[in-house]
Design a protein around this motif. Structure first.
Motif, PDB file in Angstrom:
ATOM      1  N   GLN A   4       0.829  -1.206   0.000  1.00 54.64           N
ATOM      2  CA  GLN A   4       0.000   0.000   0.000  1.00 54.64           C
ATOM      3  C   GLN A   4       0.865   1.258   0.000  1.00 54.64           C
ATOM      4  OE1 GLN A   4      -2.850   0.164   3.166  1.00 54.64           O
ATOM      5  NE2 GLN A   4      -3.849   1.988   2.383  1.00 54.64           N
ATOM      6  N   GLU A   5       1.959   1.239   0.763  1.00 59.24           N
ATOM      7  CA  GLU A   5       2.856   2.398   0.788  1.00 59.24           C
ATOM      8  C   GLU A   5       3.532   2.588  -0.565  1.00 59.24           C
ATOM      9  OE1 GLU A   5       4.273   2.523   5.448  1.00 59.24           O
ATOM     10  OE2 GLU A   5       5.180   1.065   4.094  1.00 59.24           O
ATOM     11  N   ARG A   6       3.950   1.480  -1.194  1.00 60.56           N
ATOM     12  CA  ARG A   6       4.570   1.592  -2.514  1.00 60.56           C
ATOM     13  C   ARG A   6       3.592   2.164  -3.526  1.00 60.56           C
ATOM     14  NH1 ARG A   6       6.567  -3.622  -1.346  1.00 60.56           N
ATOM     15  NH2 ARG A   6       4.988  -4.550  -2.706  1.00 60.56           N
ATOM     16  N   ALA A   7       2.347   1.743  -3.449  1.00 63.50           N
ATOM     17  CA  ALA A   7       1.350   2.182  -4.424  1.00 63.50           C
ATOM     18  C   ALA A   7       1.147   3.687  -4.379  1.00 63.50           C
ATOM     19  CB  ALA A   7       0.025   1.469  -4.170  1.00 63.50           C
ATOM     20  N   GLY A   8       1.234   4.291  -3.181  1.00 62.08           N
ATOM     21  CA  GLY A   8       0.973   5.718  -3.058  1.00 62.08           C
ATOM     22  C   GLY A   8       2.206   6.591  -3.063  1.00 62.08           C
ATOM     23  N   LYS A   9       3.402   6.002  -3.164  1.00 61.93           N
ATOM     24  CA  LYS A   9       4.651   6.762  -3.055  1.00 61.93           C
ATOM     25  C   LYS A   9       5.027   7.402  -4.378  1.00 61.93           C
ATOM     26  CE  LYS A   9       9.588   6.134  -2.028  1.00 61.93           C
ATOM     27  NZ  LYS A   9       9.699   7.348  -1.197  1.00 61.93           N
ATOM     28  N   ARG A  10       5.419   8.685  -4.335  1.00 62.68           N
ATOM     29  CA  ARG A  10       5.931   9.355  -5.524  1.00 62.68           C
ATOM     30  C   ARG A  10       7.382   8.938  -5.726  1.00 62.68           C
ATOM     31  NH1 ARG A  10       4.668  13.108  -9.153  1.00 62.68           N
ATOM     32  NH2 ARG A  10       6.291  14.491  -9.969  1.00 62.68           N
ATOM     33  N   LEU A  11       7.740   8.592  -6.958  1.00 61.99           N
ATOM     34  CA  LEU A  11       9.027   7.966  -7.229  1.00 61.99           C
ATOM     35  C   LEU A  11       9.980   8.854  -8.006  1.00 61.99           C
ATOM     36  CD1 LEU A  11       7.617   4.473  -8.235  1.00 61.99           C
ATOM     37  CD2 LEU A  11       8.526   5.152  -6.010  1.00 61.99           C
ATOM     38  N   LEU A  12       9.711  10.130  -8.076  1.00 57.69           N
ATOM     39  CA  LEU A  12      10.539  11.040  -8.872  1.00 57.69           C
ATOM     40  C   LEU A  12      11.919  11.208  -8.253  1.00 57.69           C
ATOM     41  CD1 LEU A  12      10.851  13.166 -11.118  1.00 57.69           C
ATOM     42  CD2 LEU A  12       9.930  14.848  -9.527  1.00 57.69           C
ATOM     43  N   PRO A  13      12.987  10.961  -9.007  1.00 61.45           N
ATOM     44  CA  PRO A  13      14.334  11.268  -8.504  1.00 61.45           C
ATOM     45  C   PRO A  13      14.485  12.773  -8.345  1.00 61.45           C
ATOM     46  CG  PRO A  13      14.416  10.640 -10.826  1.00 61.45           C
ATOM     47  CD  PRO A  13      13.006  10.375 -10.354  1.00 61.45           C
ATOM     48  N   ARG A  93       5.714  -0.559 -10.502  1.00 61.03           N
ATOM     49  CA  ARG A  93       4.399   0.089 -10.598  1.00 61.03           C
ATOM     50  C   ARG A  93       3.797  -0.085 -11.980  1.00 61.03           C
ATOM     51  NH1 ARG A  93       4.450   5.821  -8.281  1.00 61.03           N
ATOM     52  NH2 ARG A  93       3.960   4.653  -6.371  1.00 61.03           N
ATOM     53  N   LEU A  94       4.595   0.124 -13.005  1.00 64.42           N
ATOM     54  CA  LEU A  94       4.104  -0.071 -14.364  1.00 64.42           C
ATOM     55  C   LEU A  94       3.583  -1.487 -14.549  1.00 64.42           C
ATOM     56  CD1 LEU A  94       6.963   1.736 -16.341  1.00 64.42           C
ATOM     57  CD2 LEU A  94       4.596   2.534 -16.150  1.00 64.42           C
ATOM     58  N   ALA A  95       4.314  -2.457 -14.012  1.00 58.17           N
ATOM     59  CA  ALA A  95       3.930  -3.858 -14.174  1.00 58.17           C
ATOM     60  C   ALA A  95       2.630  -4.169 -13.450  1.00 58.17           C
ATOM     61  CB  ALA A  95       5.054  -4.764 -13.683  1.00 58.17           C
ATOM     62  N   ARG A  96       2.517  -3.709 -12.205  1.00 56.06           N
ATOM     63  CA  ARG A  96       1.302  -3.995 -11.429  1.00 56.06           C
ATOM     64  C   ARG A  96       0.067  -3.420 -12.114  1.00 56.06           C
ATOM     65  NH1 ARG A  96       4.041  -2.168  -6.766  1.00 56.06           N
ATOM     66  NH2 ARG A  96       2.715  -0.317  -6.795  1.00 56.06           N
ATOM     67  N   GLU A 310       4.823  10.794 -16.035  1.00 55.72           N
ATOM     68  CA  GLU A 310       4.459  11.603 -14.872  1.00 55.72           C
ATOM     69  C   GLU A 310       3.485  10.839 -13.982  1.00 55.72           C
ATOM     70  OE1 GLU A 310       4.177  14.181 -11.960  1.00 55.72           O
ATOM     71  OE2 GLU A 310       5.605  14.444 -13.600  1.00 55.72           O
ATOM     72  N   SER A 311       2.505  10.195 -14.567  1.00 53.03           N
ATOM     73  CA  SER A 311       1.565   9.387 -13.783  1.00 53.03           C
ATOM     74  C   SER A 311       2.275   8.207 -13.141  1.00 53.03           C
ATOM     75  CB  SER A 311       0.429   8.879 -14.671  1.00 53.03           C
ATOM     76  OG  SER A 311      -0.318   9.951 -15.215  1.00 53.03           O
ATOM     77  N   ALA A 312       3.242   7.638 -13.845  1.00 48.93           N
ATOM     78  CA  ALA A 312       3.944   6.467 -13.327  1.00 48.93           C
ATOM     79  C   ALA A 312       4.781   6.793 -12.096  1.00 48.93           C
ATOM     80  CB  ALA A 312       4.819   5.853 -14.408  1.00 48.93           C
ATOM     81  N   LEU A 319      -1.529   6.396 -12.243  1.00 51.93           N
ATOM     82  CA  LEU A 319      -1.233   5.628 -13.447  1.00 51.93           C
ATOM     83  C   LEU A 319      -2.455   4.851 -13.908  1.00 51.93           C
ATOM     84  CD1 LEU A 319       0.774   4.666 -15.568  1.00 51.93           C
ATOM     85  CD2 LEU A 319       1.481   2.864 -13.975  1.00 51.93           C
ATOM     86  N   ASP A 320      -3.156   4.217 -12.975  1.00 51.47           N
ATOM     87  CA  ASP A 320      -4.359   3.478 -13.334  1.00 51.47           C
ATOM     88  C   ASP A 320      -5.381   4.403 -13.993  1.00 51.47           C
ATOM     89  OD1 ASP A 320      -5.992   0.853 -12.939  1.00 51.47           O
ATOM     90  OD2 ASP A 320      -7.306   2.438 -12.181  1.00 51.47           O
ATOM     91  N   GLY A 321      -5.551   5.590 -13.435  1.00 49.67           N
ATOM     92  CA  GLY A 321      -6.496   6.532 -14.024  1.00 49.67           C
ATOM     93  C   GLY A 321      -6.090   6.964 -15.417  1.00 49.67           C
TER      94      GLY A 321
END
Length: 355
Positions: A4-13, A93-96, A310-312, A319-321
Motif C-alpha cells: 500500500q505504501e509503494r502504491a501511493g509513493k511518488r518515485l521522482l528522482p 508500478r508499471l507492471a502492477r 508523470e503518472s507512473a 497511473l491506473d487513471g
C-alpha cells in the motif's frame, strides 16, 4: 515498505545522481526533450463520425491477440526504464497496473543487468505482471560489442519476458557521452539472433521511426514484429544533449530537433509493404484517439511512453487513471465510428486525411 505504501509513493528522482537511467527519467520529466518542428503525423488524420453506430457502448471490445497471446487491450506501455532502485520501483508500478488493466509491457534496456547481475531485480517485472505479454529489451548494437546469444537470453530471463525487442538508437548513441557507435553489419547479426534465440525477436526504434523498406528487410531477416517508434515524441538527441559536456555536440543537437520519420507515416509504409507482419505503432501518442488512429492505419498494438511517465512516478492510482482514460477514449472512438471490435477498427474506412 508494504504494498500500500509503494502504491501511493511518488518515485521522482529529486536530483541528478550521475546514474544514467535515473538521469534519463529526470530529464524526461523536467526538461523539454520533445522533437521540435516535427509531429507524429496523427493530426493529419480524422475519423468520420458515424451518427448511427448500431452498437451498445458497453459491448465495445478491446480484446485482441499479440504474438499468440490473448490480451484485454491493444495497448502497450513502451520500454522506458530500469537499472536503479528508483527506476526499478517505477517498473514495478508499471507492471502492477499494466497487469491489472491488461496492457502489454516493455522494459528499458536490460544491458545494465546483464553486465551487473545485482541490478536484475529492477527489471524483474514478471512477478508483478503474470498475465500480460512482457517484452525484454536490449540494444541491437550490443551485437557488435561482445554480447552473444546467451547474453540476450539472459535479458529475457531477467524480465521473465515472452519476447525480446532489439532497439535501434544510432543517433542517441552518437550524442550519448558513453555511446556505442559501430552499427556496421548489424542486419546479419540480427538475423542470426532471430534464428537462434529461444523466444521471438522484434526490432524497434527509439523515436526516429522505421521506414517500410527497412522493416521489410528486418521481417525477411526473421524479426517477429516491428515497433516503428516514430518521430513526434521524445527525441533522445535532446535528452542526451543535457548529459553531454562536449560543447560541439551540445550545440549540434539543436540541428537534429526535427529529425525522424513521423509515426503515422511509418505505420502506413510498413503495413503497405508488409501486410502480414506484426506491427506496433508508437512515438508521440498522447491519448486514446491517437491509439485508435495508429490501429486504423495498420498497427496491431499502440504504444505509449513518456506521456505516461508523470503518472507512473506519481502513484498507482494516478497511473491506473491515466490508462483507464486512454482505454475510454479508444472505446469511444470505436463507438463513434461503429467499430465494435479491434478488427473492425483496423479495417475501417472512416479514418481519412484531414482536408
Amino acid at each position: 515498505m508494504n504494498e500500500q505504501e509503494r502504491a501511493g509513493k511518488r518515485l521522482l528522482p529529486e536530483v541528478a545522481t550521475g546514474e544514467r537511467k535515473l538521469e534519463h527519467v529526470r530529464l524526461c520529466l523536467e526538461e523539454n526533450v520533445a522533437g521540435e518542428g516535427i509531429t507524429s503525423g496523427m493530426e493529419r488524420y480524422v475519423f468520420r463520425h458515424n451518427p448511427l453506430p448500431e452498437l451498445n457502448f458497453d459491448e465495445v471490445s478491446l480484446d485482441t491477440v499479440f504474438m499468440g497471446k490473448e490480451v484485454r487491450t491493444p495497448l502497450l506501455i513502451s520500454s522506458m526504464t530500469g537499472g536503479s532502485q528508483t527506476t526499478g520501483a517505477i517498473n514495478e508500478r508499471l507492471a502492477r497496473v499494466a497487469n491489472a488493466r491488461g496492457w502489454a509491457l516493455g522494459v528499458g534496456s536490460i544491458r545494465a543487468a546483464v553486465e551487473q547481475p545485482e541490478l536484475a531485480p529492477t527489471f524483474d517485472v514478471r512477478r508483478w505482471a503474470p498475465d500480460i505479454p512482457v517484452i525484454a529489451n536490449l540494444g541491437a548494437v550490443q551485437l557488435n560489442y561482445g554480447f552473444n546469444t546467451a547474453d540476450f537470453q539472459r535479458a529475457v530471463e531477467i524480465a521473465g519476458a515472452d519476447v525480446l525487442v532489439l532497439h535501434l538508437n544510432g543517433l542517441q548513441e552518437i550524442f550519448q557521452p558513453e555511446g556505442n557507435t559501430d552499427f556496421s553489419g548489424l542486419l546479419n547479426r540480427i538475423e542470426d539472433l532471430c534464428r537462434t534465440l529461444d523466444v521471438p525477436v522484434g526490432v524497434k526504434e527509439v523515436g526516429w521511426g522505421i521506414d517500410g523498406i527497412t522493416a521489410q528487410r528486418l521481417y525477411d531477416a526473421g524479426a517477429a514484429f516491428i515497433d516503428v517508434a516514430g518521430a513526434g515524441g521524445t527525441s533522445w538527441v535532446q535528452v542526451e544533449k543535457y548529459r553531454n559536456n562536449n560543447p560541439v555536440r551540445r550545440a549540434a543537437a539543436e540541428a537534429f530537433a526535427d529529425w525522424g520519420i513521423p509515426t503515422a507515416e511509418c505505420i502506413r509504409e510498413v503495413r503497405a509493404l508488409n501486410p502480414e507482419g506484426v506491427l506496433i505503432g508508437s512515438g508521440g501518442l498522447h491519448h486514446g484517439v491517437d491509439a485508435a488512429k495508429a490501429l486504423a492505419l495498420g498497427a496491431d498494438l499502440a504504444g505509449f511512453g513518456r506521456s505516461l511517465l508523470e503518472s507512473a512516478v506519481a502513484s498507482d492510482e494516478a497511473l491506473d487513471g491515466r490508462l483507464e482514460q486512454v482505454e475510454f477514449e479508444l472505446r469511444t472512438v470505436m463507438f463513434g465510428i461503429g467499430a465494435g471490435r479491434i478488427e473492425d477498427l483496423q479495417q475501417t474506412e472512416r479514418l481519412v486525411e484531414r482536408r
